[in-house]
Design a protein around this motif. Structure first.
Motif, PDB file in Angstrom:
ATOM      1  N   VAL A   1       0.841  -1.205   0.000  1.00 41.59           N
ATOM      2  CA  VAL A   1       0.000   0.000   0.000  1.00 41.59           C
ATOM      3  C   VAL A   1       0.873   1.251   0.000  1.00 41.59           C
ATOM      4  CG1 VAL A   1      -1.729   1.311   1.278  1.00 41.59           C
ATOM      5  CG2 VAL A   1      -1.910  -1.176   1.148  1.00 41.59           C
TER       6      VAL A   1
ATOM      7  N   THR B   1      -5.332   6.323   1.404  1.00 39.20           N
ATOM      8  CA  THR B   1      -4.192   5.500   1.822  1.00 39.20           C
ATOM      9  C   THR B   1      -4.244   5.220   3.312  1.00 39.20           C
ATOM     10  OG1 THR B   1      -2.870   6.525   0.072  1.00 39.20           O
ATOM     11  CG2 THR B   1      -1.685   5.378   1.826  1.00 39.20           C
TER      12      THR B   1
ATOM     13  N   MET C   1      -6.887   2.536   4.096  1.00 41.07           N
ATOM     14  CA  MET C   1      -6.469   1.173   3.751  1.00 41.07           C
ATOM     15  C   MET C   1      -5.437   0.652   4.746  1.00 41.07           C
ATOM     16  SD  MET C   1      -6.907  -1.406   1.857  1.00 41.07           S
ATOM     17  CE  MET C   1      -6.077  -2.965   1.566  1.00 41.07           C
TER      18      MET C   1
ATOM     19  N   THR D   1      -5.620  -0.559  -2.834  1.00 40.95           N
ATOM     20  CA  THR D   1      -6.664  -0.167  -1.885  1.00 40.95           C
ATOM     21  C   THR D   1      -8.016  -0.618  -2.422  1.00 40.95           C
ATOM     22  OG1 THR D   1      -6.971   1.985  -2.932  1.00 40.95           O
ATOM     23  CG2 THR D   1      -5.350   1.875  -1.179  1.00 40.95           C
TER      24      THR D   1
END
Length: 663
Positions: free
Chosen positions: A91, A123, A126, A253
């Motif tokens: 990620v 971000t 996630m 994500t």
């Protein structure tokens, strides 16, 4: 600094960057790009440190009670095992690349500050899902991603396509989230906790009374979030958003969240053999259907969108045969090459200057125009097609090998039927993947479309990001010998049978598609396409916004007609028309669900307006008339009041006399 503290900072830094970006976006625009890139980059570095300290050993656990509930407690908990540590690195990698790429891609976009802040928030959400050890806290990140996707997909809100796509993405995923929430509450009720470790402990000791019901409820949310059949229809339409957003959603994500959730709670699903078979069927239909649809799309981003759906089907298939190691391995490899594919597509869209939404049939020979995108996308497409030694070969083979083990009875983690379903569908999809990957490469880089004016080279940062992502797309698969320490000791070494079958079918797809392209190109040589309308010079984001605004699914003139040299038409034959429309699932859902709901809403509105309102208005009419009569009697004239009093007295006297006489 302790590992727990570092882990807390990983999702916190992008969140703070998002908040600061929103606050300073208008007053201090010079800080927008640093606030977009640096917190995400710092989160990536810290995620790497957390992974290094975790080292694939025992999970890192920490918790504090968030709030007293009186029943099942909600805790701010971390649970970082090998899966979580590596997924967080993925990620961070993709989010950092997307933020860097966006500084060039949207360098003149007036809404860049809000865009960058939303990407950072996306971000952060996630990363919260990845590290969370409590399902209610995980749900917070889960839902924040949903609202971020709504705003980011609708970034070009001036266009009806973007507005419709953002609403569709939000509503379809929410449709899955309702049973998902019910499933979470039922799971907590039966196990007595939202804490991940306690739930898994209770499941290990037979603590679930209704495992099939809970598993199916949770799968509904997973199908929506990870775009699995039948709730996958939102993802192709989500291509109306900026291309870097597509890269983020498809690679690291949103769609990865559902797969990761099942991997985290796989023992819960394994308690129900029926749920595992349902998951296998869902994966098989998703893989095969998306592969056929990808082979018929003209929009380069929609090809990649259906490709994502199919690769997520592989991940669901690995989980359906009880192998979360293979699922997460392919999740990591797929994240790298799919982010590369989308970001390279962004370069191609600008260079092509097409007058429809990234239509491959309108693209000329772009190899010389975008050499960086050409070479890096070639690497990514080879990884997607699972050609050795690229990363996709090793990770996809791990999925097929796991399915073979279950199908042949070498393991009892899942029903044998699930193994056969996943294995057959996976091999068929390998053939389709080789075909549509080859078709994309041929049409984009060796197509017959008229060349648009040269817009100049892309910003250096965009090309640099492509080469950064090309490294794991090429070499990550070779890490299969190290990853078992992180993946419950699962052996990820490719097996001979599935390796030969999978690669052989992919190569057959490549060869057949190339032959079909040569044949159709020769036939179409006498049918030149019209000139391509060129776009004025501008940055990639401006070009994409313009082509979205001008996109129409109908081909009303020669200049926008599909290329007759498309090999997909020859390969699919009469199926092409249906596959290009996604097998008309949207029309089916419109007929079965949307129109009945709209009709029901109109009926309720009619009953409310014509029946309920009539009774309410009637009930108020009589008091209103009586009040009006009383109001008229209150004239304020003393003579009138005395006259009325005398008249009343006379009436009462006469009435009393009549009563007395009658008595």
């Amino acid at each position: 600094m302790s590992t727990t503290t570092l882990a807390v900072l990983v999702p916190l830094l992008p969140f703070l960057g998002a908040a600061a970006g929103l606050l300073l976006g208008r007053t201090a625009p010079g800080f927008v790009r640093p606030l977009a890139v640096l917190p995400t980059l710092a989160a990536f570095v810290l995620a790497v440190l957390v992974a290094a300290r975790q080292g694939g050993d025992g999970a890192v656990d920490a918790a504090t009670e968030l709030t007293p509930t009186g029943s099942v407690p909600i805790e701010l908990a971390l649970h970082i095992d090998g899966f979580a540590a590596l997924v967080a690195v993925l990620v961070g990698t993709v989010a950092t690349c997307v933020q860097l790429y966006s500084t060039g891609y949207l360098r003149h976009d007036p809404r860049y500050p809000s865009y960058a802040a939303l990407v950072s928030l996306f971000t952060s959400a996630m990363l919260l899902v990845v590290y969370s050890g409590d399902l209610m806290v995980l749900l917070v990140g889960w839902e924040i991603m949903g609202i971020c996707s709504y705003f980011l997909v609708g970034h070009y809100w001036e266009t009806p396509e973007a507005r419709a796509a953002s609403i569709k993405a939000f509503l379809v995923t929410k449709l899955g989230d309702v049973p998902f929430l019910i499933g979470l509450l039922a799971l907590a009720q039966e196990t007595g906790s939202f804490r991940l470790t306690r739930i898994l402990g209770a499941v290990a000791h037979g603590g679930l009374d209704h495992p099939t019901l809970i598993a199916l409820l949770l799968l509904a949310g997973v199908a929506g979030k990870s775009a699995q059949f039948p709730l996958h229809t939102w993802l192709p339409d989500a291509m109306a958003g900026p291309t870097p957003v597509s890269a983020l959603i498809h690679a690291a994500t949103m769609v990865a969240a559902g797969i990761y959730f099942v991997a985290r709670l796989l023992p819960v699903f394994e308690t129900s053999r029926a749920a595992m078979v349902v998951l296998a069927v869902m994966a098989a239909v998703t893989m095969a259907g998306s592969g056929l649809a990808a082979l018929a799309q003209d929009d380069i981003k929609r090809v990649l969108a259906y490709s994502t759906i199919g690769q997520l089907g592989y991940l669901s298939g690995a989980l359906a045969v009880g192998d979360r190691g293979a699922a997460v391995f392919h999740l990591l490899a797929h994240g790298a090459f799919k982010a590369l594919l989308f970001l390279a597509a962004g370069v191609i869209i600008h260079a092509a200057g097409t007058n429809s939404l990234a239509a491959m049939s309108r693209m000329g020979n772009l190899r010389a125009r975008v050499p960086d995108a050409f070479w890096t996308m070639t690497v990514a497409l080879l990884a997607l097609a699972a050609i050795p030694p690229f990363s996709g070969f090793f990770s996809k083979e791990a999925v097929l090998g796991a399915a073979e083990h279950v199908a042949t009875g070498h393991t009892e983690h899942a029903p044998g039927a699930a193994g056969w379903i996943v294995l057959v569908a996976g091999l068929f999809t390998a053939l389709l993947t080789g075909a549509y990957a080859t078709r994309l490469w041929l049409l984009a880089f060796r197509g017959r479309g008229a060349e648009a004016p040269d817009h100049g080279r892309q910003p250096v940062v965009m090309n640099a990001v492509l080469w950064v992502l090309a490294v794991p797309s090429l070499a990550f698969g070779l890490a299969y010998g190290v990853l078992p320490d992180w993946f419950d000791g699962r052996d990820l070494t490719p097996s001979l049978q599935t390796g030969v079958l999978g690669t052989g079918l992919a190569l057959v797809g490549v060869a057949v598609t190339y032959g079909a392209w040569r044949h159709t190109t020769a036939l179409a040589a006498r049918t030149p396409l019209g000139a391509v309308a060129a776009h004025p010079e501008g940055d990639a984001g401006e070009v994409e916004a313009e082509v979205i605004a001008s996109h129409t699914p109908a081909y009303g003139d020669v200049a926008s007609a599909p290329d007759p040299a498309d090999p997909g038409r020859l390969l699919l034959g009469p199926l092409h028309r249906h596959a290009a429309a996604g097998f008309r699932l949207d029309a089916v859902y419109m007929a079965l669900f949307v129109r009945p709901v709209q009709a029901g809403a109109r009926l309720v509105r009619f009953l409310d307006r014509e029946v309920v309102d009539t009774y309410v208005q009637g009930a108020g009419a009589l008091p209103r008339l009586l009040g009006g009569a009383v109001r008229r009697a209150q004239t304020g004239n003393l003579q009138t009041y005395v006259s009325a009093l005398l008249a009343g007295t006379v009436v009462l006297t006469v009435a009393a006399v009549l009563v007395a006489t009658g008595a």
